[in-house]
Design a protein around this motif. Structure first.
Motif, PDB file in Angstrom:
ATOM      1  N   VAL A 168       6.322  -2.162 -11.689  1.00  0.00           N
ATOM      2  CA  VAL A 168       5.985  -1.811 -10.306  1.00  0.00           C
ATOM      3  C   VAL A 168       7.025  -0.821  -9.797  1.00  0.00           C
ATOM      4  O   VAL A 168       8.233  -1.068  -9.914  1.00  0.00           O
ATOM      5  CB  VAL A 168       5.970  -3.084  -9.434  1.00  0.00           C
ATOM      6  CG1 VAL A 168       5.963  -2.725  -7.957  1.00  0.00           C
ATOM      7  CG2 VAL A 168       4.783  -3.961  -9.792  1.00  0.00           C
ATOM      8  N   TYR A 224       1.728  -0.225 -10.789  1.00  0.00           N
ATOM      9  CA  TYR A 224       1.655   0.055  -9.346  1.00  0.00           C
ATOM     10  C   TYR A 224       2.648   1.145  -8.998  1.00  0.00           C
ATOM     11  O   TYR A 224       3.804   1.117  -9.454  1.00  0.00           O
ATOM     12  CB  TYR A 224       1.998  -1.232  -8.584  1.00  0.00           C
ATOM     13  CG  TYR A 224       2.084  -1.118  -7.086  1.00  0.00           C
ATOM     14  CD1 TYR A 224       0.992  -1.413  -6.277  1.00  0.00           C
ATOM     15  CD2 TYR A 224       3.279  -0.754  -6.460  1.00  0.00           C
ATOM     16  CE1 TYR A 224       1.083  -1.343  -4.893  1.00  0.00           C
ATOM     17  CE2 TYR A 224       3.378  -0.678  -5.083  1.00  0.00           C
ATOM     18  CZ  TYR A 224       2.281  -0.968  -4.297  1.00  0.00           C
ATOM     19  OH  TYR A 224       2.371  -0.898  -2.931  1.00  0.00           O
ATOM     20  N   ARG A 240      -4.075   7.018  -7.943  1.00  0.00           N
ATOM     21  CA  ARG A 240      -3.296   5.820  -8.261  1.00  0.00           C
ATOM     22  C   ARG A 240      -2.194   5.562  -7.241  1.00  0.00           C
ATOM     23  O   ARG A 240      -1.613   4.477  -7.226  1.00  0.00           O
ATOM     24  CB  ARG A 240      -2.674   5.950  -9.656  1.00  0.00           C
ATOM     25  CG  ARG A 240      -3.667   6.094 -10.787  1.00  0.00           C
ATOM     26  CD  ARG A 240      -2.946   6.263 -12.110  1.00  0.00           C
ATOM     27  NE  ARG A 240      -1.979   5.175 -12.310  1.00  0.00           N
ATOM     28  CZ  ARG A 240      -0.759   5.338 -12.802  1.00  0.00           C
ATOM     29  NH1 ARG A 240      -0.324   6.544 -13.119  1.00  0.00           N
ATOM     30  NH2 ARG A 240       0.044   4.307 -12.961  1.00  0.00           N
ATOM     31  N   ARG A 289      -0.455   4.552  -3.969  1.00  0.00           N
ATOM     32  CA  ARG A 289      -0.707   3.710  -2.799  1.00  0.00           C
ATOM     33  C   ARG A 289       0.254   4.151  -1.703  1.00  0.00           C
ATOM     34  O   ARG A 289       1.445   3.845  -1.739  1.00  0.00           O
ATOM     35  CB  ARG A 289      -0.537   2.235  -3.157  1.00  0.00           C
ATOM     36  CG  ARG A 289      -1.590   1.779  -4.181  1.00  0.00           C
ATOM     37  CD  ARG A 289      -1.346   0.362  -4.633  1.00  0.00           C
ATOM     38  NE  ARG A 289      -2.331  -0.039  -5.623  1.00  0.00           N
ATOM     39  CZ  ARG A 289      -3.488  -0.650  -5.366  1.00  0.00           C
ATOM     40  NH1 ARG A 289      -3.796  -0.940  -4.104  1.00  0.00           N
ATOM     41  NH2 ARG A 289      -4.315  -0.988  -6.329  1.00  0.00           N
ATOM     42  N   GLU A 295       0.416  -6.366  -1.320  1.00  0.00           N
ATOM     43  CA  GLU A 295      -0.389  -5.349  -1.996  1.00  0.00           C
ATOM     44  C   GLU A 295      -0.144  -5.375  -3.502  1.00  0.00           C
ATOM     45  O   GLU A 295      -1.074  -5.198  -4.297  1.00  0.00           O
ATOM     46  CB  GLU A 295      -0.082  -3.962  -1.438  1.00  0.00           C
ATOM     47  CG  GLU A 295      -0.979  -2.890  -2.037  1.00  0.00           C
ATOM     48  CD  GLU A 295      -0.767  -1.519  -1.419  1.00  0.00           C
ATOM     49  OE1 GLU A 295      -1.763  -0.891  -1.022  1.00  0.00           O
ATOM     50  OE2 GLU A 295       0.396  -1.089  -1.342  1.00  0.00           O
ATOM     51  N   ILE A 296       1.081  -5.605  -3.907  1.00  0.00           N
ATOM     52  CA  ILE A 296       1.401  -5.685  -5.337  1.00  0.00           C
ATOM     53  C   ILE A 296       0.661  -6.851  -5.979  1.00  0.00           C
ATOM     54  O   ILE A 296       0.084  -6.726  -7.068  1.00  0.00           O
ATOM     55  CB  ILE A 296       2.921  -5.809  -5.535  1.00  0.00           C
ATOM     56  CG1 ILE A 296       3.602  -4.490  -5.169  1.00  0.00           C
ATOM     57  CG2 ILE A 296       3.251  -6.210  -6.968  1.00  0.00           C
ATOM     58  CD1 ILE A 296       5.111  -4.587  -5.095  1.00  0.00           C
ATOM     59  N   ALA A 354      -3.023  -6.019  -6.265  1.00  0.00           N
ATOM     60  CA  ALA A 354      -3.270  -5.084  -7.362  1.00  0.00           C
ATOM     61  C   ALA A 354      -3.150  -5.776  -8.715  1.00  0.00           C
ATOM     62  O   ALA A 354      -3.930  -5.522  -9.637  1.00  0.00           O
ATOM     63  CB  ALA A 354      -2.284  -3.917  -7.281  1.00  0.00           C
ATOM     64  N   ARG A 355      -2.205  -6.673  -8.823  1.00  0.00           N
ATOM     65  CA  ARG A 355      -1.964  -7.380 -10.089  1.00  0.00           C
ATOM     66  C   ARG A 355      -3.087  -8.351 -10.410  1.00  0.00           C
ATOM     67  O   ARG A 355      -3.496  -8.496 -11.567  1.00  0.00           O
ATOM     68  CB  ARG A 355      -0.627  -8.115 -10.002  1.00  0.00           C
ATOM     69  CG  ARG A 355      -0.244  -8.909 -11.239  1.00  0.00           C
ATOM     70  CD  ARG A 355       1.128  -9.547 -11.045  1.00  0.00           C
ATOM     71  NE  ARG A 355       1.529 -10.337 -12.194  1.00  0.00           N
ATOM     72  CZ  ARG A 355       2.681 -10.993 -12.283  1.00  0.00           C
ATOM     73  NH1 ARG A 355       3.540 -10.940 -11.279  1.00  0.00           N
ATOM     74  NH2 ARG A 355       2.978 -11.699 -13.351  1.00  0.00           N
TER      75      ARG A 355
END
Length: 390
Positions: A282, A307, A336, A338, A360-361, A364-365
């Protein structure tokens, strides 16, 4: 089982006999994913959890029975509409649990010790066990290392161990935990469980559970600002190995970021190009300064990481996108990015902002949408992301 590796390793050092119940597959909604474990020793002491409370009592009893009779078994727990008092998951999902005794006479005890020792030392490895197939195979265990070497055995033909090691190696490389089916001859067959290795369908063979242990994923925070300090704490809470990088030595100090695993003084783009990243990494760009951001994001968006987020206002984002296009970054790479970073929580403080970025991480994960669950029809748990990544 690796989620309680430290305690189990201590139990082995103390010579205790115990049984471990491990979630090996999940269908639908369930509190915990594959690899979650509960262990009970011969004195009745319990550690860990497989369901957050729904079926803990029943699994405890199964572990106690396994300590007594030395037999491994697989049990399924689901929700029963017909019997309101049946043992099951109130969330409506279904889990399969492997209950394995670890006694002094258990042949796999040595292999389990080696696997737990590797986890405690932070070394990567995968533990393979049979969860569907002949009863005599349920007690076997195979430890597979990243170089392809392995020790132990599943109790079947040598070809089965070789094929299992190959399949486990593939899941280990991806940092995934899940099931894979193989034919008795060793050829891969289709498997319904999460994390399946795929392959042609060859009915009749055993199903293997592969539990991978890999180093924690990396979070690299660029920009030694007050928001970064809060994000470091959030990243550590989520289980990341967190690095802070900034070109300004007066700001990038251990005193300002005591919770970070690493504090690096370097130009962000230069550091990123020279450090290791993978599909779980990330990258959080908090500098919002074009002289740092543009070369850094050029490098970041070219990497196959999980990310890439960048802080800044919507105006800053618009200018940033234009400059990245001028630098030759394509639309696919830009999609890609964010930015502005984080979910819309109305955050104001560094801690609230860190929470919005962390949310958000996670979305996304895990494949989440970020919308409120109240009033929505979106699933609480996303099956496509049920295999563990750290």
């Amino acid at each position: 089982m690796f989620d309680i590796a430290g305690e189990l390793h201590r139990w082995l050092d103390e010579g205790r006999e115990f049984a471990v119940a491990t979630v090996v597959s999940v269908n639908g909604s369930a509190p915990r994913g594959p690899g979650a474990a509960l262990a009970v020793d011969s004195g009745g002491t319990a550690i860990g959890s497989v369901s957050g409370g729904c079926v803990e009592g029943a699994v405890y009893d199964l572990c106690a029975r396994a300590v007594e009779d030395g037999q491994a078994r697989v049990e399924r727990f689901g929700y029963s509409d017909e019997d309101a008092f049946a043992v099951g998951l109130t969330c409506g999902g279904v889990i399969d649990v492997l209950v394995a005794p670890v006694l002094v006479r258990t042949p796999a005890r040595r292999v389990l010790r080696a696997a737990l020792s590797a986890v405690v030392r932070g070394e990567p490895g995968a533990l393979v066990r049979v969860v569907e197939g002949p009863a005599e195979l349920l007690g076997g265990a195979l430890l597979v290392r990243p170089d392809g070497s392995y020790e132990g055995g599943l109790g079947g033909p040598a070809e089965l161990d070789r094929t299992a090691a190959g399949e486990a190696g593939a899941l280990l490389e991806a940092g995934r935990t899940g099931t894979v089916g193989v034919a008795v001859s060793g050829a891969v067959r289709g498997s319904p469980g999460p994390g399946s290795g795929g392959g042609a369908h060859c009915p009749g063979g055993p199903t293997l559970f592969v539990e991978s242990s890999v180093p924690p994923p990396r979070m690299i925070v660029f920009g030694a600002i007050d928001f970064a300090a809060a994000l470091v704490r959030a990243g550590k809470f989520l289980g990341y190995h967190v690095t802070v990088c900034d070109a300004r030595p007066v700001f990038a100090t251990r005193a300002r970021f005591p919770d970070a695993d690493e504090v690096v003084v370097d130009w962000p783009h230069r550091y990123l190009r020279g450090t290791g990243t993978d599909a779980r990494t990330v990258l959080c760009v908090l500098t919002h300064d074009a002289k740092f951001d543009i070369p850094l994001l050029e490098a970041a968006l070219a990497l196959p990481v999980a990310y890439v987020g960048a802080m800044g206002s919507r105006r800053t984002h618009g200018v940033r996108e234009r400059r990245l296009r001028e630098a030759g970054v394509g639309e696919r790479e830009l999609s890609r990015l964010r930015s502005p970073i984080g979910l819309d929580l109305g955050a104001r403080t560094p801690e609230e902002t860190a929470l919005s970025i962390a949310a958000e991480i996670v979305a996304a994960r895990r494949g989440g949408t970020g919308v409120p669950l109240t009033g929505s029809a979106t699933p609480i748990h996303h099956d496509g992301h049920s295999a563990a990544a750290a």
